[in-house]
Design a protein around this motif. Structure first.
Motif, PDB file in Angstrom:
ATOM      1  N   VAL A  31      10.800  15.938 -40.940  1.00  0.00           N
ATOM      2  CA  VAL A  31      10.355  14.738 -40.240  1.00  0.00           C
ATOM      3  C   VAL A  31       9.679  13.826 -41.264  1.00  0.00           C
ATOM      4  CG1 VAL A  31       8.992  13.812 -38.345  1.00  0.00           C
ATOM      5  CG2 VAL A  31      10.027  16.089 -38.137  1.00  0.00           C
ATOM      6  N   LEU A  32      10.248  12.626 -41.442  1.00  0.00           N
ATOM      7  CA  LEU A  32       9.739  11.671 -42.425  1.00  0.00           C
ATOM      8  C   LEU A  32       8.515  10.940 -41.875  1.00  0.00           C
ATOM      9  CD1 LEU A  32      13.164  10.227 -43.655  1.00  0.00           C
ATOM     10  CD2 LEU A  32      11.922  12.239 -44.459  1.00  0.00           C
TER      11      LEU A  32
ATOM     12  N   ASP B  18       7.813  26.806 -39.378  1.00  0.00           N
ATOM     13  CA  ASP B  18       7.693  25.692 -38.451  1.00  0.00           C
ATOM     14  C   ASP B  18       6.306  25.060 -38.528  1.00  0.00           C
ATOM     15  OD1 ASP B  18       8.625  24.045 -36.279  1.00  0.00           O
ATOM     16  OD2 ASP B  18       7.315  25.199 -34.958  1.00  0.00           O
ATOM     17  N   GLY B  19       6.270  23.742 -38.717  1.00  0.00           N
ATOM     18  CA  GLY B  19       5.009  23.015 -38.767  1.00  0.00           C
ATOM     19  C   GLY B  19       4.432  22.838 -40.144  1.00  0.00           C
ATOM     20  N   ASP B  20       5.042  23.416 -41.177  1.00  0.00           N
ATOM     21  CA  ASP B  20       4.536  23.240 -42.539  1.00  0.00           C
ATOM     22  C   ASP B  20       4.497  21.762 -42.912  1.00  0.00           C
ATOM     23  OD1 ASP B  20       4.045  25.878 -43.108  1.00  0.00           O
ATOM     24  OD2 ASP B  20       5.872  26.207 -44.266  1.00  0.00           O
ATOM     25  N   VAL B  21       3.409  21.356 -43.568  1.00  0.00           N
ATOM     26  CA  VAL B  21       3.268  19.984 -44.073  1.00  0.00           C
ATOM     27  C   VAL B  21       3.562  20.011 -45.566  1.00  0.00           C
ATOM     28  CG1 VAL B  21       1.720  18.036 -44.416  1.00  0.00           C
ATOM     29  CG2 VAL B  21       1.589  19.371 -42.299  1.00  0.00           C
ATOM     30  N   LEU B  22       4.547  19.233 -45.996  1.00  0.00           N
ATOM     31  CA  LEU B  22       4.979  19.215 -47.388  1.00  0.00           C
ATOM     32  C   LEU B  22       4.409  17.991 -48.075  1.00  0.00           C
ATOM     33  CD1 LEU B  22       8.766  19.988 -46.717  1.00  0.00           C
ATOM     34  CD2 LEU B  22       6.776  21.509 -46.542  1.00  0.00           C
TER      35      LEU B  22
ATOM     36  N   ARG C 135       6.963  16.724 -42.697  1.00  0.00           N
ATOM     37  CA  ARG C 135       6.747  17.918 -41.885  1.00  0.00           C
ATOM     38  C   ARG C 135       8.066  18.661 -41.685  1.00  0.00           C
ATOM     39  NH1 ARG C 135       5.402  15.671 -37.639  1.00  0.00           N
ATOM     40  NH2 ARG C 135       6.963  16.237 -36.107  1.00  0.00           N
ATOM     41  N   PHE C 136       7.998  19.987 -41.802  1.00  0.00           N
ATOM     42  CA  PHE C 136       9.176  20.810 -41.551  1.00  0.00           C
ATOM     43  C   PHE C 136       9.094  21.369 -40.139  1.00  0.00           C
ATOM     44  CE2 PHE C 136      10.985  25.124 -41.378  1.00  0.00           C
ATOM     45  CZ  PHE C 136      12.319  24.832 -41.642  1.00  0.00           C
ATOM     46  N   GLU C 137      10.187  21.242 -39.398  1.00  0.00           N
ATOM     47  CA  GLU C 137      10.290  21.834 -38.066  1.00  0.00           C
ATOM     48  C   GLU C 137      11.434  22.823 -38.054  1.00  0.00           C
ATOM     49  OE1 GLU C 137      10.516  18.973 -34.963  1.00  0.00           O
ATOM     50  OE2 GLU C 137       8.470  18.228 -35.276  1.00  0.00           O
ATOM     51  N   ALA C 138      11.134  24.061 -37.696  1.00  0.00           N
ATOM     52  CA  ALA C 138      12.171  25.087 -37.629  1.00  0.00           C
ATOM     53  C   ALA C 138      12.749  25.192 -36.241  1.00  0.00           C
ATOM     54  CB  ALA C 138      11.595  26.442 -38.057  1.00  0.00           C
TER      55      ALA C 138
ATOM     56  N   THR D 134      11.481   9.501 -38.544  1.00  0.00           N
ATOM     57  CA  THR D 134      12.902   9.787 -38.673  1.00  0.00           C
ATOM     58  C   THR D 134      13.107  11.266 -38.981  1.00  0.00           C
ATOM     59  OG1 THR D 134      13.344   7.564 -39.499  1.00  0.00           O
ATOM     60  CG2 THR D 134      15.024   9.225 -39.932  1.00  0.00           C
ATOM     61  N   ARG D 135      14.134  11.859 -38.381  1.00  0.00           N
ATOM     62  CA  ARG D 135      14.421  13.279 -38.577  1.00  0.00           C
ATOM     63  C   ARG D 135      15.600  13.434 -39.539  1.00  0.00           C
ATOM     64  NH1 ARG D 135      11.815  16.087 -34.550  1.00  0.00           N
ATOM     65  NH2 ARG D 135      12.981  17.946 -35.104  1.00  0.00           N
ATOM     66  N   PHE D 136      15.440  14.286 -40.553  1.00  0.00           N
ATOM     67  CA  PHE D 136      16.505  14.578 -41.509  1.00  0.00           C
ATOM     68  C   PHE D 136      16.912  16.030 -41.291  1.00  0.00           C
ATOM     69  CE2 PHE D 136      18.525  15.879 -45.358  1.00  0.00           C
ATOM     70  CZ  PHE D 136      19.147  14.751 -45.870  1.00  0.00           C
ATOM     71  N   PRO D 137      18.067  16.278 -40.638  1.00  0.00           N
ATOM     72  CA  PRO D 137      18.472  17.659 -40.358  1.00  0.00           C
ATOM     73  C   PRO D 137      18.924  18.385 -41.619  1.00  0.00           C
ATOM     74  CG  PRO D 137      20.174  16.118 -39.659  1.00  0.00           C
ATOM     75  CD  PRO D 137      18.996  15.294 -40.090  1.00  0.00           C
ATOM     76  N   LEU D 138      18.568  19.656 -41.709  1.00  0.00           N
ATOM     77  CA  LEU D 138      18.962  20.499 -42.837  1.00  0.00           C
ATOM     78  C   LEU D 138      20.170  21.330 -42.443  1.00  0.00           C
ATOM     79  CD1 LEU D 138      15.398  21.753 -43.835  1.00  0.00           C
ATOM     80  CD2 LEU D 138      16.676  19.837 -44.831  1.00  0.00           C
ATOM     81  N   ASP D 139      21.034  21.620 -43.429  1.00  0.00           N
ATOM     82  CA  ASP D 139      22.206  22.453 -43.146  1.00  0.00           C
ATOM     83  C   ASP D 139      22.406  23.424 -44.302  1.00  0.00           C
ATOM     84  OD1 ASP D 139      23.337  20.856 -45.146  1.00  0.00           O
ATOM     85  OD2 ASP D 139      24.402  19.579 -43.719  1.00  0.00           O
ATOM     86  N   ASP D 140      23.657  23.747 -44.613  1.00  0.00           N
ATOM     87  CA  ASP D 140      23.912  24.764 -45.636  1.00  0.00           C
ATOM     88  C   ASP D 140      24.010  24.187 -47.043  1.00  0.00           C
ATOM     89  OD1 ASP D 140      26.237  23.408 -45.059  1.00  0.00           O
ATOM     90  OD2 ASP D 140      27.535  25.167 -45.202  1.00  0.00           O
TER      91      ASP D 140
END
Length: 219
Positions: A133-134, A203-207, A215-218, A138-144
């Motif tokens: 989460v920027l 989940d919830g880690d602040v980078l 923010r990372f959301e799992a 804005t959400r940036f989805p992660l993949d492989d």
């Protein structure tokens, strides 16, 4: 918070916009309630002891309701997905892959009727769900595929901050997890305020990169 919290959140997110454009037929909170119920009913426990729930929802509505939703369909899909993620965090559920909601027309349904098909779909390459989460939401989805963060425009996530290195860090898939790896940056990479070289994200880690926080959301 359970289903009650899910409904209150959805009302806050959607009902204001919704009420201005559509006053009859199916209401978003009814869709949210059914999605939450599907998550609760179809939950299962994986080999790691985690409670896994559906992450892909197809919401079928009548032609009349589909037409009424058209002006806010994209926003509705996004906010239903956000509410599902929040419900998962409340209940400590995990998703097998990214969350997606699609609102579609079904000519066999009457006004006010709807159907929800909930599925568990693994992420690309077998990775789990993950989103960055920027600062602007804005959400940036992660993949492989690895995601590089830094100041240069060839980075997937560009961070405009003088304290950020040109190629600062990278998020790499590992199994069904994601690992944040510092790429030898000048000012370092932080997770929840602590400097790290590599870190399995939760989940919830602040980078932290310079003065920028993501923010990372799992879920």
């Amino acid at each position: 918070m359970g289903i009650g919290g899910f409904e209150r959140r959805l009302e806050n997110l959607v009902e204001g916009v919704f009420a201005r454009v559509f006053r009859s037929g199916v209401r978003p909170v009814e869709l949210g309630r059914r999605m939450a119920r599907e998550m609760d009913i179809r939950r299962s426990v994986d080999v790691r002891g985690r409670t896994v729930v559906p992450n892909h929802f197809t919401v079928s509505v009548s032609p009349e309701d589909a037409e009424a939703f058209e002006g806010i369909r994209t926003q509705l899909e996004s906010e239903l997905a956000d509410a599902a993620r929040a419900h998962a965090r409340d209940e400590r559920y995990v998703f097998p892959g990214p969350v997606a909601v699609a609102v579609v027309r079904d000519d066999g349904l009457r006004v006010g009727e709807f159907r929800i098909d909930a599925q568990l779909l693994a992420g690309p390459g077998g990775v789990g769900a993950g989103t960055i989460v920027l600062p602007d939401g804005t959400r940036f989805p992660l993949d492989d595929e690895p995601v590089r963060l830094g100041r240069l425009p060839d980075c997937e996530i560009v961070l405009q901050d003088a304290k950020v290195s040109r190629h600062h860090a990278e998020i790499r898939p590992r199994g069904d997890e994601f690992v944040l790896v510092d790429l030898g940056s000048t000012n370092g990479t932080k997770v929840n305020g602590l400097r790290v070289a590599d870190h399995v994200l939760s989940d919830g880690d602040v980078l932290g990169f310079g003065d920028i926080q993501l923010r990372f959301e799992a879920s």
